[in-house]
Design an enzyme around this catalytic site. Structure first.
Site, PDB file in Angstrom:
ATOM      1  N   GLY A  69      -2.760  18.782   2.808  1.00  0.00           N
ATOM      2  CA  GLY A  69      -3.595  18.900   1.788  1.00  0.00           C
ATOM      3  C   GLY A  69      -4.461  17.700   1.464  1.00  0.00           C
TER       4      GLY A  69
ATOM      5  N   SER B 192      -4.126  20.025   7.109  1.00  0.00           N
ATOM      6  CA  SER B 192      -5.391  20.474   7.038  1.00  0.00           C
ATOM      7  C   SER B 192      -6.111  21.058   7.971  1.00  0.00           C
ATOM      8  CB  SER B 192      -5.912  18.876   6.800  1.00  0.00           C
ATOM      9  OG  SER B 192      -5.707  18.412   5.489  1.00  0.00           O
TER      10      SER B 192
ATOM     11  N   ASN C 261       1.244  29.257   4.852  1.00  0.00           N
ATOM     12  CA  ASN C 261       2.149  28.868   3.733  1.00  0.00           C
ATOM     13  C   ASN C 261       1.578  28.902   2.456  1.00  0.00           C
ATOM     14  OD1 ASN C 261       4.075  27.603   2.028  1.00  0.00           O
ATOM     15  ND2 ASN C 261       4.092  25.846   3.263  1.00  0.00           N
ATOM     16  N   TRP C 262       1.763  29.852   1.614  1.00  0.00           N
ATOM     17  CA  TRP C 262       0.881  30.037   0.545  1.00  0.00           C
ATOM     18  C   TRP C 262       1.474  29.191  -0.660  1.00  0.00           C
ATOM     19  CZ3 TRP C 262       0.401  36.129  -0.376  1.00  0.00           C
ATOM     20  CH2 TRP C 262      -0.245  36.594   0.838  1.00  0.00           C
ATOM     21  N   LYS C 263       2.548  28.378  -0.519  1.00  0.00           N
ATOM     22  CA  LYS C 263       3.177  27.398  -1.356  1.00  0.00           C
ATOM     23  C   LYS C 263       3.412  28.168  -2.628  1.00  0.00           C
ATOM     24  CE  LYS C 263       1.728  23.691   1.361  1.00  0.00           C
ATOM     25  NZ  LYS C 263       1.527  22.130   1.627  1.00  0.00           N
TER      26      LYS C 263
ATOM     27  N   HIS D  77      10.425  21.873   4.923  1.00  0.00           N
ATOM     28  CA  HIS D  77       9.073  21.187   4.702  1.00  0.00           C
ATOM     29  C   HIS D  77       8.972  20.059   3.944  1.00  0.00           C
ATOM     30  CE1 HIS D  77       4.896  21.296   3.195  1.00  0.00           C
ATOM     31  NE2 HIS D  77       4.550  22.148   4.051  1.00  0.00           N
TER      32      HIS D  77
ATOM     33  N   GLU E 175       4.153  18.514  11.065  1.00  0.00           N
ATOM     34  CA  GLU E 175       3.421  18.233  10.037  1.00  0.00           C
ATOM     35  C   GLU E 175       3.500  16.971   9.644  1.00  0.00           C
ATOM     36  OE1 GLU E 175       2.297  22.318   7.698  1.00  0.00           O
ATOM     37  OE2 GLU E 175       4.443  21.421   7.084  1.00  0.00           O
TER      38      GLU E 175
ATOM     39  N   GLU F 110       7.474  18.910   1.777  1.00  0.00           N
ATOM     40  CA  GLU F 110       7.530  18.842   0.061  1.00  0.00           C
ATOM     41  C   GLU F 110       8.902  19.010  -0.236  1.00  0.00           C
ATOM     42  OE1 GLU F 110       4.410  21.877  -0.318  1.00  0.00           O
ATOM     43  OE2 GLU F 110       3.014  20.172   0.418  1.00  0.00           O
TER      44      GLU F 110
END
Ligand code: 13P
Length: 255
Positions: A178, A217, A10-12, A100, A172, A102
């Site tokens: 992160g 992580s 997941n490159w965000k 997700h 997650e 976020e």
């Protein structure tokens, strides 16, 4: 029951389309040194990079599946700034991350919204990667399991039985994303096993088919032990997926 591990990057909101092409190529070079026919790899670049990545995967015949990070639940309409499932399907997208943490925390996505997105993705023949996970506050208050169970019930509510059979769920924990602080392999295994039982309660007989990823992580140093757990079928990788060498080592750990 053998479930092919899925390692997803997941490159965000990182990398423009030129940098994205470079990362695809670097990654294919790194992975060429390993055999990874027993592992599936999906890359989830930002929307604006999808067409470039699709082209490089196609022209260079790379083994990666293309993925997206989000989408709308409608196929078209007056939704300024949004991208539809049909647009993604047309770009040969295979996997779409939905819900997700976020998106849940920063963009107000509820289980109901996530359920509508997951169903819309599946309807176009793509596979949703449905994300769930508790906050640190939830965990410290002893309600991690309840939170994840509620999220699963709500977020998977609109999928048919056939769609459950190919589904991917990513556990997650929010506090691990992160932060450099991954869930212990035992805790991650416990929650992924629990998620599988909930899935089987919702649609009996599908618990052993659904792939459950762990995310938060994941790094080359902790990947072997996490991926070695019975109920962990892959990883959803953020930071380490932006580095071809690190990501290739994580893929290698899944073999
Ligand atoms: P990190 O691997 O950077 O913790 O991110 C995890 C994640 O959010 C993947 O979706």
């Amino acid at each position: 029951m053998s479930r092919t591990p899925l390692i997803s990057g997941n490159w965000k909101m990182h990398l423009n389309h030129l940098e994205a092409i470079q990362l695809c190529q670097k990654l294919s070079y790194e992975l060429a040194r390993h055999r990874y026919d027993q592992v599936e790899v999906s890359l989830h670049p930002p929307f604006v990079d999808l067409r470039s990545c699709q082209t490089v995967i196609d022209v260079d015949r790379l083994e990666f599946k293309l993925g997206a990070q989000n989408c709308h639940d409608q196929n078209q309409g007056a939704f300024t700034g949004e991208v539809s499932p049909t647009m993604l399907a047309k770009l040969d997208v295979t996997y779409v991350i939905v819900g997700h943490s976020e998106r849940r925390a920063l963009f107000g996505e509820t289980d109901e919204i996530v359920a509508a997105k997951a169903a819309a993705v599946a309807k176009q023949g793509m596979t949703p990667i449905v994300c769930v996970g508790e906050t640190l506050e939830d965990r410290e208050a002893g309600r991690a399991t309840n939170v994840v169970t509620t999220q699963l019930r709500g977020s998977l509510a609109k999928l048919t039985r056939a769609q459950f059979e190919t589904l991917v769920v990513a556990y997650e924990p929010v506090w691990a994303i992160g932060t450099g602080r991954n869930a212990s392999p035992v805790d991650a295994q416990d929650m992924c096993a629990r998620a599988r039982r909930v899935i089987d309660e919702i649609r009996p007989g599908t618990g052993s088919l659904v792939r459950v990823q762990y995310g938060g992580s994941v790094k080359p140093v902790n990947a072997p032990e996490l991926l070695g757990q019975t109920d962990i079928d892959g990883a959803l990788v953020g930071g380490a997926s932006l580095d071809a060498t690190q990501f290739a080592r994580i893929v290698n750990a899944a073999r």
